[in-house]
Design an enzyme around this catalytic site. Sequence first.
Site, mmCIF file in Angstrom:
data_model
loop_
_atom_site.group_PDB
_atom_site.id
_atom_site.type_symbol
_atom_site.label_atom_id
_atom_site.label_comp_id
_atom_site.label_asym_id
_atom_site.label_seq_id
_atom_site.Cartn_x
_atom_site.Cartn_y
_atom_site.Cartn_z
ATOM 1 N N TYR A 1 -11.655 -69.031 1.326
ATOM 2 C CA TYR A 1 -11.933 -68.927 -0.103
ATOM 3 C C TYR A 1 -10.714 -68.326 -0.784
ATOM 4 O O TYR A 1 -10.137 -67.347 -0.303
ATOM 5 C CB TYR A 1 -13.149 -68.020 -0.359
ATOM 6 N N GLU B 1 -10.296 -71.748 -8.830
ATOM 7 C CA GLU B 1 -11.005 -71.420 -7.596
ATOM 8 C C GLU B 1 -10.917 -72.558 -6.586
ATOM 9 O O GLU B 1 -11.253 -73.698 -6.904
ATOM 10 C CB GLU B 1 -12.484 -71.135 -7.929
#
Length: 383
Positions: free
Chosen positions: A109, A195
């Site tokens: 992530y 993101e």
Amino acid sequence: MNIHEYQAKGLLAEFGIPVPRGSMALSADEAVAAARELGGSVWVVKAQIHAGGRGKAGGVRICRSINEVEAAASDLIGATLVTRQTGKAGKQVHKVYVEEGLKIQKELYLSLLVDRETESVAFVVSPSGGMDIEQVAAQTPEKILSVAVDRDTGVDDKTAATMASFLSLQDTGSFSVVAKNLYRLFVEKDATLLELNPLVVTPNGLVALDAKFAVDDSALYRQVDIAAMRDIDEEDPRETEAAQSGLNYIALDGNIGCMVNGAGLAMATMDIIQLKGEKPANFLDVGGGVTIEAVREAFKLLFTDDHVKAVLVNIFGGIVRCDIIANGLIEAVKTYPMRVPVVMRLVGTNEEEGRKLIHDAGLDVRWADDLDQAATLAAEAIK
Ligand code: GDP
Ligand code: MN
């Protein structure tokens, strides 16, 4: 403003960040053509909606033949996808993105956001990528690292090495290049969020497998290319309509429709509605130089919204004239009947004229002298 994954990946590629090869498709035929063009034997067909959680909702299909690509695309296009980010109503899929399938060794992530506390852009990274990052944060916060970037120096090798080591990446050098390019993209394109979930490790290095990009609305005037990526289908039609009339409107999930002049007063109005135990159906600031036509538009938004069970008008007339608000209401009800109780607090410039116009038009509104009383009346009207 948000853009689609395929558009965000275009930006990533432009800034030298590896992404899978892929192509957007509006129909099953286009998807098949895209898969043939890409070649290989594994493809991924991904629903393009402005919401995450598609994987778990069946919006990401791994296909091992052209027939499967065709089936996945025709299944997804036109369908409504309900993910944990779309709300119950879900979102209709108009486009899919067809990508080459990759061998994934690890899902990480990585995101960049504006950290108001440190007044800088910050990286948030975790070795537990691909899944719900909120869940990782709640259950295993030690698996998340947040690093503020120094505004003067940008991403230096030391910062990059710290993140690479936290992610257990051997190749610090290529991670550093990716991190620097991401930061450059974030700053140059006026992002508010970037993101990558997941950023994956493949036999050929790091690849951004998913991408979410949000741009600062206030910067759209200079981000012309990104402004052109706006997808009206993805936005709340009420908000789009309001913006066209110069109204600042944001749909919320309560039952008291609000019409207020001034953002601060609108916030205070929403707060006091909550204090009375109810919830606002929207934020609406009609602004200072509002016209009768715009006020009519504002009432239309409130009267045609099924969630609205009562309307609270809170106008503190300075530049805004109360007679304009009154005339806007009178115009609106000609087409959109006042189907719910309307509570009005109308004070300031041309207050008496405004009240008289409404009385003379025979409109049954409940008058309040101050905001507190107005909120009480609106809350009672709902019960
Ligand atoms: P999201 O659920 O909306 O966040 O969509 P993602 O783009 O993150 O996809 C969800 C998951 O699908 C990823 O975490 C991967 O596990 C999987 N996935 C997406 N693309 C590929 C791919 O090219 N190959 C493989 N094997 N899996 C993929
Ligand atoms: Mn994702």
